[in-house]
Enzyme design. Structure first.
Site, PDB file in Angstrom:
ATOM      1  N   ASP A  38       0.818  -1.208   0.000  1.00 12.91           N
ATOM      2  CA  ASP A  38       0.000   0.000   0.000  1.00 12.91           C
ATOM      3  C   ASP A  38       0.857   1.266   0.000  1.00 12.91           C
ATOM      4  OD1 ASP A  38      -2.022  -1.825   0.331  1.00 12.91           O
ATOM      5  OD2 ASP A  38      -2.807  -0.971   2.192  1.00 12.91           O
ATOM      6  N   ASP A  39       0.219   2.355  -0.415  1.00 11.20           N
ATOM      7  CA  ASP A  39       0.701   3.739  -0.238  1.00 11.20           C
ATOM      8  C   ASP A  39       1.702   4.225  -1.268  1.00 11.20           C
ATOM      9  OD1 ASP A  39      -0.890   3.529   1.967  1.00 11.20           O
ATOM     10  OD2 ASP A  39       0.670   3.911   3.445  1.00 11.20           O
ATOM     11  N   HIS A  76      -6.141   2.935  -4.007  1.00  9.92           N
ATOM     12  CA  HIS A  76      -6.006   3.166  -2.561  1.00  9.92           C
ATOM     13  C   HIS A  76      -6.367   4.609  -2.214  1.00  9.92           C
ATOM     14  CE1 HIS A  76      -4.794   1.800   1.347  1.00  9.92           C
ATOM     15  NE2 HIS A  76      -3.709   2.556   1.442  1.00  9.92           N
ATOM     16  N   HIS A 131      -5.108   9.265   0.282  1.00  8.39           N
ATOM     17  CA  HIS A 131      -5.005   8.388   1.453  1.00  8.39           C
ATOM     18  C   HIS A 131      -6.012   8.807   2.526  1.00  8.39           C
ATOM     19  CE1 HIS A 131      -3.122   5.891   4.642  1.00  8.39           C
ATOM     20  NE2 HIS A 131      -2.756   5.152   3.602  1.00  8.39           N
ATOM     21  N   HIS A 147       3.780  -2.269   2.942  1.00  3.12           N
ATOM     22  CA  HIS A 147       3.745  -0.938   2.340  1.00  3.12           C
ATOM     23  C   HIS A 147       5.027  -0.685   1.540  1.00  3.12           C
ATOM     24  CE1 HIS A 147       0.908  -0.739   5.690  1.00  3.12           C
ATOM     25  NE2 HIS A 147       0.322   0.259   5.047  1.00  3.12           N
TER      26      HIS A 147
END
Length: 253
Positions: free
Chosen positions: A58-59, A109, A113, A206
């Site tokens: 993620d991210d 995603h 955020h 991540h």
């Protein structure tokens, strides 16, 4: 009968105007995991007999960290799913294209955020998903697929907003949250994944953690160890496809 319905409608309108928060709460209901799993609305893992695991990141994308992760995945012939943040796409389009060209999967995603707690409107949720969906389409002709809400916040609104834009919500196996964003140490991250490995797991990591390369170093331990145990690293879609084939084969017996 009509008079009764009319009175009910007037009462509802009156209640809505005087108690908007309560109406919002009822529409924004949160159910337990079993409810969403049985309806096929949210995915946590894919129980399967084959030794397959889906690594997810993620991210990102991050200009330094993500390429190093891709190098490691390539070294072990591993595929993964990357949940990207929309406002990082324009400056890292080359990384998105590399992920796709090397057989990885791209998920949504949100754009900034954003955390979708109970007070976030469906309009805000939809906007965050849509902006990233548009960026992915423009940058790499990617559309639909998987959506992961930041922080793991989910409810009926999140599910509905994702569905309307061609996405299915996917979380992660509860026993495979590495919490690498907390920078707990390389050994702890690696042991979390290795010690809890089960067929069909979806692992949460991540590819952007501020001032940390712990995820990269942990992967240098995780990938060879689980590969030696016979695990294959696949995308979420590949995991589901394998499950489907497995079920078909069982029906034919």
């Amino acid at each position: 009968m009509l008079k009764h319905l009319g009175k009910c409608l007037l009462l509802f309108i009156s209640f809505t105007l005087s108690n908007p928060g309560e109406v919002l709460e009822s529409y924004n209901e949160v159910h337990d995991r079993k409810y969403y799993e049985q309806r096929g609305d949210i995915l946590w893992e894919v129980p399967i007999h084959k030794k397959m695991i889906a690594l997810t990141f993620d991210d990102g994308p991050h200009p330094k960290i993500t390429p190093q992760i891709l190098d490691l995945l390539n070294q072990y012939e591993a595929k993964a799913t990357f949940f990207v943040v929309g406002n990082r796409i324009d400056k890292n389009t080359d990384i998105i294209l590399r992920e796709i060209n090397e057989g990885h999967e791209i998920g949504n995603h949100t754009f900034s955020h954003a955390m979708f707690n109970r007070n976030v409107s469906k309009q805000k949720i939809s906007s965050e998903i849509e902006m990233t969906a548009r960026k992915l389409q423009e940058a790499a002709h990617v559309s639909g697929g998987w959506f992961r809400p930041p922080g793991g916040y989910y409810n009926d609104r999140v599910v509905a907003a994702a569905k309307e834009q061609g996405y299915k919500v996917v979380m992660w196996s509860w026993h495979q949250d590495t919490e690498d964003w907390k920078r707990p140490g390389v050994k702890k991250i690696a042991q979390k994944v290795i010690n809890n490995a089960r067929n069909g797991d979806i692992v949460l990591m991540h590819d952007f953690v501020h001032n940390s390369n712990q995820t990269i170093e942990a992967l240098k331990i995780i990938l060879p160890e689980l590969a030696a145990q016979g695990y294959q690293f696949v995308t979420i879609s590949q995991l589901l496809e394998a499950k489907h084939i497995e079920e078909m084969m069982n029906e034919m017996k």
